[in-house]
Design a protein around this motif. Structure first.
Motif, PDB file in Angstrom:
ATOM      1  N   ASN A 128       0.821  -1.213   0.000  1.00 21.39           N
ATOM      2  CA  ASN A 128       0.000   0.000   0.000  1.00 21.39           C
ATOM      3  C   ASN A 128       0.856   1.264   0.000  1.00 21.39           C
ATOM      4  O   ASN A 128       0.562   2.219  -0.725  1.00 21.39           O
ATOM      5  CB  ASN A 128      -0.943   0.007   1.196  1.00 21.39           C
ATOM      6  CG  ASN A 128      -2.054  -1.000   1.055  1.00 21.39           C
ATOM      7  OD1 ASN A 128      -2.299  -1.553  -0.011  1.00 21.39           O
ATOM      8  ND2 ASN A 128      -2.732  -1.275   2.160  1.00 21.39           N
ATOM      9  N   ILE A 129       1.899   1.284   0.818  1.00 18.60           N
ATOM     10  CA  ILE A 129       2.779   2.452   0.892  1.00 18.60           C
ATOM     11  C   ILE A 129       3.452   2.673  -0.461  1.00 18.60           C
ATOM     12  O   ILE A 129       3.483   3.791  -0.986  1.00 18.60           O
ATOM     13  CB  ILE A 129       3.814   2.288   2.022  1.00 18.60           C
ATOM     14  CG1 ILE A 129       3.100   2.347   3.378  1.00 18.60           C
ATOM     15  CG2 ILE A 129       4.907   3.348   1.933  1.00 18.60           C
ATOM     16  CD1 ILE A 129       3.953   1.870   4.542  1.00 18.60           C
ATOM     17  N   TRP A 130       3.981   1.594  -1.045  1.00 17.90           N
ATOM     18  CA  TRP A 130       4.643   1.696  -2.337  1.00 17.90           C
ATOM     19  C   TRP A 130       3.661   2.152  -3.413  1.00 17.90           C
ATOM     20  O   TRP A 130       3.977   3.015  -4.240  1.00 17.90           O
ATOM     21  CB  TRP A 130       5.255   0.344  -2.723  1.00 17.90           C
ATOM     22  CG  TRP A 130       6.008   0.405  -4.014  1.00 17.90           C
ATOM     23  CD1 TRP A 130       7.321   0.683  -4.181  1.00 17.90           C
ATOM     24  CD2 TRP A 130       5.475   0.185  -5.334  1.00 17.90           C
ATOM     25  NE1 TRP A 130       7.647   0.653  -5.524  1.00 17.90           N
ATOM     26  CE2 TRP A 130       6.522   0.343  -6.249  1.00 17.90           C
ATOM     27  CE3 TRP A 130       4.215  -0.146  -5.826  1.00 17.90           C
ATOM     28  CZ2 TRP A 130       6.362   0.198  -7.619  1.00 17.90           C
ATOM     29  CZ3 TRP A 130       4.047  -0.288  -7.199  1.00 17.90           C
ATOM     30  CH2 TRP A 130       5.109  -0.120  -8.076  1.00 17.90           C
ATOM     31  N   LEU A 131       2.465   1.565  -3.422  1.00 20.31           N
ATOM     32  CA  LEU A 131       1.468   1.898  -4.436  1.00 20.31           C
ATOM     33  C   LEU A 131       1.090   3.372  -4.398  1.00 20.31           C
ATOM     34  O   LEU A 131       0.982   4.011  -5.446  1.00 20.31           O
ATOM     35  CB  LEU A 131       0.193   1.070  -4.224  1.00 20.31           C
ATOM     36  CG  LEU A 131       0.026  -0.179  -5.046  1.00 20.31           C
ATOM     37  CD1 LEU A 131      -1.273  -0.875  -4.681  1.00 20.31           C
ATOM     38  CD2 LEU A 131       0.093   0.095  -6.527  1.00 20.31           C
ATOM     39  N   GLN A 132       0.868   3.901  -3.209  1.00 16.03           N
ATOM     40  CA  GLN A 132       0.469   5.305  -3.106  1.00 16.03           C
ATOM     41  C   GLN A 132       1.560   6.207  -3.670  1.00 16.03           C
ATOM     42  O   GLN A 132       1.294   7.104  -4.464  1.00 16.03           O
ATOM     43  CB  GLN A 132       0.151   5.678  -1.649  1.00 16.03           C
ATOM     44  CG  GLN A 132      -0.303   7.112  -1.471  1.00 16.03           C
ATOM     45  CD  GLN A 132      -1.624   7.424  -2.141  1.00 16.03           C
ATOM     46  OE1 GLN A 132      -2.391   6.541  -2.506  1.00 16.03           O
ATOM     47  NE2 GLN A 132      -1.899   8.696  -2.320  1.00 16.03           N
ATOM     48  N   LYS A 133       2.789   5.951  -3.268  1.00 15.51           N
ATOM     49  CA  LYS A 133       3.907   6.764  -3.739  1.00 15.51           C
ATOM     50  C   LYS A 133       4.086   6.619  -5.253  1.00 15.51           C
ATOM     51  O   LYS A 133       4.229   7.607  -5.976  1.00 15.51           O
ATOM     52  CB  LYS A 133       5.188   6.372  -3.010  1.00 15.51           C
ATOM     53  CG  LYS A 133       6.375   7.189  -3.407  1.00 15.51           C
ATOM     54  CD  LYS A 133       7.590   6.850  -2.583  1.00 15.51           C
ATOM     55  CE  LYS A 133       8.762   7.676  -3.041  1.00 15.51           C
ATOM     56  NZ  LYS A 133       9.484   8.292  -1.986  1.00 15.51           N
ATOM     57  N   ARG A 134       4.057   5.396  -5.734  1.00 13.01           N
ATOM     58  CA  ARG A 134       4.253   5.139  -7.166  1.00 13.01           C
ATOM     59  C   ARG A 134       3.124   5.727  -7.999  1.00 13.01           C
ATOM     60  O   ARG A 134       3.356   6.287  -9.074  1.00 13.01           O
ATOM     61  CB  ARG A 134       4.362   3.630  -7.393  1.00 13.01           C
ATOM     62  CG  ARG A 134       4.543   3.225  -8.811  1.00 13.01           C
ATOM     63  CD  ARG A 134       5.893   3.613  -9.331  1.00 13.01           C
ATOM     64  NE  ARG A 134       5.998   3.082 -10.683  1.00 13.01           N
ATOM     65  CZ  ARG A 134       6.997   3.302 -11.471  1.00 13.01           C
ATOM     66  NH1 ARG A 134       8.005   4.024 -11.049  1.00 13.01           N
ATOM     67  NH2 ARG A 134       7.009   2.807 -12.668  1.00 13.01           N
ATOM     68  N   LEU A 135       1.891   5.632  -7.518  1.00 18.36           N
ATOM     69  CA  LEU A 135       0.763   6.197  -8.248  1.00 18.36           C
ATOM     70  C   LEU A 135       0.933   7.700  -8.398  1.00 18.36           C
ATOM     71  O   LEU A 135       0.728   8.247  -9.487  1.00 18.36           O
ATOM     72  CB  LEU A 135      -0.563   5.870  -7.561  1.00 18.36           C
ATOM     73  CG  LEU A 135      -1.796   6.482  -8.226  1.00 18.36           C
ATOM     74  CD1 LEU A 135      -1.965   5.963  -9.654  1.00 18.36           C
ATOM     75  CD2 LEU A 135      -3.039   6.204  -7.406  1.00 18.36           C
ATOM     76  N   MET A 136       1.315   8.382  -7.338  1.00 16.37           N
ATOM     77  CA  MET A 136       1.503   9.833  -7.406  1.00 16.37           C
ATOM     78  C   MET A 136       2.622  10.180  -8.390  1.00 16.37           C
ATOM     79  O   MET A 136       2.513  11.132  -9.165  1.00 16.37           O
ATOM     80  CB  MET A 136       1.805  10.415  -6.023  1.00 16.37           C
ATOM     81  CG  MET A 136       0.639  10.298  -5.035  1.00 16.37           C
ATOM     82  SD  MET A 136      -0.866  11.113  -5.598  1.00 16.37           S
ATOM     83  CE  MET A 136      -2.042   9.770  -5.472  1.00 16.37           C
ATOM     84  N   GLN A 137       3.689   9.391  -8.398  1.00 18.89           N
ATOM     85  CA  GLN A 137       4.786   9.615  -9.346  1.00 18.89           C
ATOM     86  C   GLN A 137       4.302   9.426 -10.782  1.00 18.89           C
ATOM     87  O   GLN A 137       4.650  10.202 -11.678  1.00 18.89           O
ATOM     88  CB  GLN A 137       5.948   8.661  -9.060  1.00 18.89           C
ATOM     89  CG  GLN A 137       6.678   8.967  -7.767  1.00 18.89           C
ATOM     90  CD  GLN A 137       7.659   7.867  -7.365  1.00 18.89           C
ATOM     91  OE1 GLN A 137       7.592   6.733  -7.832  1.00 18.89           O
ATOM     92  NE2 GLN A 137       8.566   8.213  -6.459  1.00 18.89           N
ATOM     93  N   GLU A 138       3.501   8.390 -11.016  1.00 20.69           N
ATOM     94  CA  GLU A 138       2.989   8.122 -12.361  1.00 20.69           C
ATOM     95  C   GLU A 138       2.011   9.201 -12.816  1.00 20.69           C
ATOM     96  O   GLU A 138       2.006   9.586 -13.981  1.00 20.69           O
ATOM     97  CB  GLU A 138       2.327   6.748 -12.435  1.00 20.69           C
ATOM     98  CG  GLU A 138       3.306   5.602 -12.420  1.00 20.69           C
ATOM     99  CD  GLU A 138       4.269   5.597 -13.604  1.00 20.69           C
ATOM    100  OE1 GLU A 138       3.892   6.015 -14.723  1.00 20.69           O
ATOM    101  OE2 GLU A 138       5.414   5.171 -13.411  1.00 20.69           O
ATOM    102  N   LEU A 139       1.184   9.691 -11.892  1.00 25.19           N
ATOM    103  CA  LEU A 139       0.263  10.767 -12.251  1.00 25.19           C
ATOM    104  C   LEU A 139       1.050  12.010 -12.655  1.00 25.19           C
ATOM    105  O   LEU A 139       0.724  12.668 -13.651  1.00 25.19           O
ATOM    106  CB  LEU A 139      -0.692  11.073 -11.098  1.00 25.19           C
ATOM    107  CG  LEU A 139      -1.690   9.964 -10.757  1.00 25.19           C
ATOM    108  CD1 LEU A 139      -2.518  10.345  -9.543  1.00 25.19           C
ATOM    109  CD2 LEU A 139      -2.574   9.625 -11.946  1.00 25.19           C
ATOM    110  N   ALA A 140       2.103  12.323 -11.904  1.00 26.20           N
ATOM    111  CA  ALA A 140       2.960  13.463 -12.246  1.00 26.20           C
ATOM    112  C   ALA A 140       3.670  13.223 -13.572  1.00 26.20           C
ATOM    113  O   ALA A 140       3.768  14.127 -14.410  1.00 26.20           O
ATOM    114  CB  ALA A 140       3.961  13.726 -11.126  1.00 26.20           C
TER     115      ALA A 140
END
Length: 152
Positions: A128-140
């Motif tokens: 979950n921690i990784w997904l949240q961070k990675r999702l925000m990076q991908e959105l950016a």
């Protein structure tokens, strides 16, 4: 459709719903415009933006589909309208709930696979921690405007 593409679509849709249509004064409820001949003008089809080109990969498409989207504002509004307290800034589950996307562990694991997670799929906290961070990076990476603290 991939879960990441679904997230992009939801963000685009919610962003477009927040924007008033430029140059179009609000019409009175129930009124219809007519042309000089007395007939209603034909409805114009609004172009639909595709967040990811056909055949393109979901993450980091390079097409910048979110370049006009203030992700922070869209997510803040979506979270406030969810009917429950949601912290989309730190929780992948809350992010998905705010967008109306299934946040089950099964779907989070599928999203993790899409985003190339290499950790232990059975460690849901780390996932979950990784997904949240990675999702925000991908959105950016796809052009979404986010505060720097969410994309580091």
């Amino acid at each position: 459709m991939s879960i990441f593409k679904d997230i992009l679509n939801k963000l685009l849709h919610k962003s477009q719903a927040q924007k008033p249509q430029a140059g179009a004064p609000p019409a009175a409820a129930g009124s219809a415009q007519t042309s000089p001949d007395g007939n209603a003008p034909p409805a114009a089809a609004a172009p639909v933006a595709s967040p990811v080109p056909a055949g393109g990969s979901a993450p980091s498409t390079g097409s910048q589909p979110l370049s006009q989207v203030d992700v922070e504002a869209v997510m803040d509004k979506a979270a406030s309208e969810a009917g429950q307290p949601l912290n989309w800034r730190t929780s992948i589950v809350d992010t998905m709930k705010a967008l109306g996307i299934d946040s089950s562990l099964e779907h989070r694991k599928a999203l993790a696979k899409e985003l190339d997670y290499t950790g232990d799929m059975n460690d849901s906290a780390a996932l979950n921690i990784w997904l949240q961070k990675r999702l925000m990076q991908e959105l950016a990476a796809n052009g979404g405007r986010l505060p720097k603290d969410l994309t580091d």
